[in-house]
Each structure stands twice: as C-alpha cells, then as structure tokens.
Design a protein around this motif. Structure first.
Motif, PDB file in Angstrom:
ATOM      1  N   GLY A  99       0.827  -1.207   0.000  1.00 31.52           N
ATOM      2  CA  GLY A  99       0.000   0.000   0.000  1.00 31.52           C
ATOM      3  C   GLY A  99       0.856   1.249   0.000  1.00 31.52           C
ATOM      4  N   ARG A 100       0.230   2.392   0.281  1.00 33.76           N
ATOM      5  CA  ARG A 100       0.930   3.680   0.291  1.00 33.76           C
ATOM      6  C   ARG A 100       1.288   4.057   1.720  1.00 33.76           C
ATOM      7  N   PHE A 101       2.570   4.105   1.979  1.00 35.35           N
ATOM      8  CA  PHE A 101       3.064   4.466   3.300  1.00 35.35           C
ATOM      9  C   PHE A 101       3.868   5.759   3.206  1.00 35.35           C
ATOM     10  N   PRO A 102       3.969   6.497   4.319  1.00 39.76           N
ATOM     11  CA  PRO A 102       4.761   7.738   4.300  1.00 39.76           C
ATOM     12  C   PRO A 102       6.226   7.464   3.975  1.00 39.76           C
ATOM     13  N   HIS A 103       6.868   8.468   3.418  1.00 40.62           N
ATOM     14  CA  HIS A 103       8.273   8.339   3.033  1.00 40.62           C
ATOM     15  C   HIS A 103       9.142   7.970   4.226  1.00 40.62           C
ATOM     16  N   TRP A 104       8.927   8.649   5.361  1.00 42.03           N
ATOM     17  CA  TRP A 104       9.758   8.363   6.530  1.00 42.03           C
ATOM     18  C   TRP A 104       9.602   6.909   6.973  1.00 42.03           C
ATOM     19  N   PHE A 105       8.396   6.356   6.848  1.00 41.06           N
ATOM     20  CA  PHE A 105       8.169   4.968   7.251  1.00 41.06           C
ATOM     21  C   PHE A 105       8.919   4.025   6.317  1.00 41.06           C
ATOM     22  N   HIS A 106       8.873   4.315   5.021  1.00 37.52           N
ATOM     23  CA  HIS A 106       9.641   3.524   4.056  1.00 37.52           C
ATOM     24  C   HIS A 106      11.112   3.483   4.446  1.00 37.52           C
TER      25      HIS A 106
ATOM     26  N   ALA B  24      -1.792   8.084  10.337  1.00 33.12           N
ATOM     27  CA  ALA B  24      -2.603   8.697  11.384  1.00 33.12           C
ATOM     28  C   ALA B  24      -1.884   8.713  12.724  1.00 33.12           C
ATOM     29  N   SER B  25      -1.097   7.684  12.996  1.00 34.17           N
ATOM     30  CA  SER B  25      -0.463   7.581  14.305  1.00 34.17           C
ATOM     31  C   SER B  25       0.802   8.415  14.428  1.00 34.17           C
ATOM     32  N   MET B  26       1.507   8.617  13.298  1.00 34.85           N
ATOM     33  CA  MET B  26       2.800   9.292  13.372  1.00 34.85           C
ATOM     34  C   MET B  26       2.906  10.523  12.491  1.00 34.85           C
ATOM     35  N   GLY B  27       1.973  10.726  11.569  1.00 36.37           N
ATOM     36  CA  GLY B  27       2.097  11.816  10.606  1.00 36.37           C
ATOM     37  C   GLY B  27       2.958  11.388   9.447  1.00 36.37           C
ATOM     38  N   ASN B  28       3.001  12.190   8.398  1.00 35.50           N
ATOM     39  CA  ASN B  28       3.808  11.833   7.232  1.00 35.50           C
ATOM     40  C   ASN B  28       4.776  12.934   6.862  1.00 35.50           C
TER      41      ASN B  28
END
Length: 383
Positions: free
Chosen positions: A301-308, A379-383
């Motif tokens: 799916g689509r995850f934030p850049h920082w999470f990637h 939602a939990s950490m922001g993007n």
C-alpha cells in the motif's frame, strides 16, 4: 530510496497570473469553484492534465487543492525545467505523479483503472500485457492509453518501448509530465550498460559482464533471494511479479539515475544497486535489502516516506550514529530531505528513530498488523 509523496516539489513554484485565478474542482470552465486565488499567489503543481478547458494544472495552495487553467499561471517554464532536470530523488515522485494524473484522466474507465491498480501493486508486466492487448484491439489513437502503456513499459524495465508509446501519446496530446519522463528514459538508455541477465525465481538481475563477474552477479542474486525470503516471512511482501535488479558501478549508476553522490541504491519499480570495486560487499548487500524493503512496502500500500526509509534501514541492519540520534530527539515531524549528505543523514536518522519507537511501542506483530492498514501508520505518526 522511494519517496512516496506525489507532489513534485520543485525549486521555483509557479504563481497566479495578473487578474487572479479560479481554483476549480475539475479541469473544466463549468466546474465548481473551490476558491479564488489572488494575483501572485504561489502554487505547488502536482501534475498537468488535459480537459474540456485545455491544459490545466492540479495544484495546492494554502491547504486547498484544485485545478487552475494554464493561462492563469506564470512561471511554468521553471516547473517544466524542473521536471526535465529532476534528480534521482524526484524520479519516483515523477512516476507517482504520472500515475495520479492518469487516474484523473481515466475517470471511470474500468480497463485503465485496472491497469493503474496493477502498476501500483508492482505488477507492471501484467499491466503492460493488458495495455498491448487493448492497443491491438482498439488501435493506437488514444493518448491516455498510449501514455498508460508507456508507464507500464517503463515500470517493466522496458525504457525503449516506453519511449515508443510516449512518443505516440505526445504526438496526439503533449504533456509536460510525459515529456519529463521521456527525458529520463533517454538518459537511462544512454547511461545503462547492464545488458547481461541472470534469472531467478523473484528477480531478473541485469549487469555488465565487462565490469562485474558472473560469479559476483550470481552471488548477489542468491543473496537477494535469501533476503526476500526473510522479509516476506517478517513483513508479508506479497510480490506477484519478478523484480528487475540492476547492478552498476557508481559512474553508470549516477549517469543512469542522476543520483546524488551519497546514494547507493534506488527503487522505482526496479532495484538499482551500486557495486563498489565490482565486489559484493556488506554495503551492497545492505543496499539490496534496503531497496527490497521498499518493494515489499509498495506492494502492501501507500506508506509515508519516513516509514519507508525507517523500515528499510531497520531491516537492512543500518543504524545511525548516536550523535545523529540525539540531534533529532526533539523533532516531532520529519525534517526535509534535501540533496546534501547532511540533510539526507538527518532525515534518515529521524525515520529510523520513528520506526524504532513504533516497534518498541507496538512490537513486531503490532507493526506487521499496521502494514495491513497504511492509513493507520500515517494517522499515528504523521507523514
């Protein structure tokens, strides 16, 4: 690295032309008005689109999004030049933006939306087969179909075929985003000398046998298979097609991608990895794993850049220096990722810290559960 933001944040933003502009809900003079923008208002362009009113740009301004007619904007030359000259950091954004543009233009066309869904889930070869069948059936007269075939071909590691489709699409309906991708494809064809291939179950590995020994290429392929098995067990990669894995020396890598000097790998639907001294050393194995994590997350799916980036660092065994970790402790949101090594180091450090905190708070199973719902991460950490 795989930036997930679809916005093409370029150095010089266009501004509203004299007389102001109407921010519309669609690319049509009959569309609802979202807002009125004053002369000189800066906008950030997401992509261009052809509609009833001619060429429009999907933009954001002051937290509002909508469409503005091309005739209502100034400074588009800088935007177009930025597209043509975008660095390796921008290429994945360009591909995401082109996907978003095609979605907008496709509307309710089920065949096009099915193909776009396949591309987004890392199944570009199946998408390309469907587009080629559509072109044989319906002819090569629809610019959207041809642009979509070009995107599927490019994501399938077929840049020459992509150029053919994009050239035909541009002849019917010119588009700045497609023009920029064509420039990237031409640069890639000129700089990429990795012609030899080894095939495995999960990967098609390309390399230049004049620079990299076949035994080294085979070692990389074996390691990639091992790392995929480990990541699939831990994260649930769900990859449905073989992934191109391209080995290059640093000169060829930079010529092909336009990468910054600090970059040692890239994922844009294909994994590219630099082999220093033509040997498969620890850093190169980490790079393979790092980019493979991006492939796994993209399939989910689509995850934030920082999470990637944080996940890629964690699972490849990369760990930032203690001093860098201390320097980001007070930052609640991700720092900007710029072109300099220092900016990159701080962004990657923050990303690693954020993911490490998630694992401490949620545990291995909790994070794996979150992968089923990408929105929960944002939602939990922001993007």
């Amino acid at each position: 690295m795989l930036p997930l933001l679809a916005l093409l944040l370029l150095a010089s933003d266009p501004v509203v032309h004299g007389g102001g502009a109407v921010l519309r809900s669609a690319c049509s003079t009959d569309a609802d008005t979202v807002a009125r923008l004053a002369e000189g208002t800066a906008v950030q362009v997401r992509f261009s689109i052809s509609g009833d009113a001619g060429t429009c740009y999907k933009v954001t301004s002051a937290w509002q999004a909508g469409y503005v007619l091309a005739s209502e904007l100034e400074g588009l030359e800088s935007y177009r030049a930025g597209l043509r000259n975008a660095s390796e950091l921008e290429l994945p954004k360009m591909l995401r933006a082109e996907t978003a543009r095609l979605k907008e233009e496709a509307g309710e066309r089920p065949g096009a939306n099915e193909v776009l869904a396949l591309i987004e889930s890392n199944q570009p070869r199946l998408a390309l087969r469907k587009m080629e069948s559509a072109l044989q059936r319906d002819g090569r007269k629809d610019p959207l179909t041809l642009a979509l075939a070009g995107l599927a071909a490019y994501r399938s590691d077929e840049p020459r075929l992509a150029l053919e489709y994009w050239t035909e699409s541009q002849a019917l309906a010119p588009n700045a985003s497609v023009d920029a991708l064509m420039s990237k494809a031409r640069a890639e064809l000129a700089g990429d000398t990795s012609r030899n291939k080894l095939r495995g179950y999960r990967f098609v590995l390309r390399y230049n046998s004049d620079e990299i020994a076949e035994s080294t290429a085979a070692e990389v392929l074996s390691a990639a298979n091992d790392e995929y098995a480990r990541l699939d067990a831990a994260l649930g990669c769900e990859l449905k097609e073989q992934i191109p894995l391209v080995l290059q020396n640093q000169q060829a890598y930079r010529a092909t991608t336009g990468a910054e000097e600090w970059s040692g790998g890239q994922f844009d639907g294909r994994i590219r990895v630099v082999l220093f001294r033509q040997a498969f050393q620890r850093e190169a194995r980490q790079a393979v794993t790092h980019e493979l994590v991006h492939a796994c997350l993209t399939a989910r799916g689509r995850f934030p850049h920082w999470f990637h980036e944080g996940m890629a660092m964690r699972w490849s065994g990369e760990r930032p220096a203690a001093a860098d970790v201390a320097s980001v402790e007070g930052l609640r949101t991700p720092p900007a990722l710029g072109a300099s090594p220092d900016q990159a180091r701080i962004f990657y450090t923050w990303s690693w810290v954020a993911v490490d905190r998630m694992y401490r708070r949620m545990g291995e199973q909790g994070v794996r559960d979150a992968l089923r719902n990408p929105a929960s991460v944002t939602a939990s950490m922001g993007n």
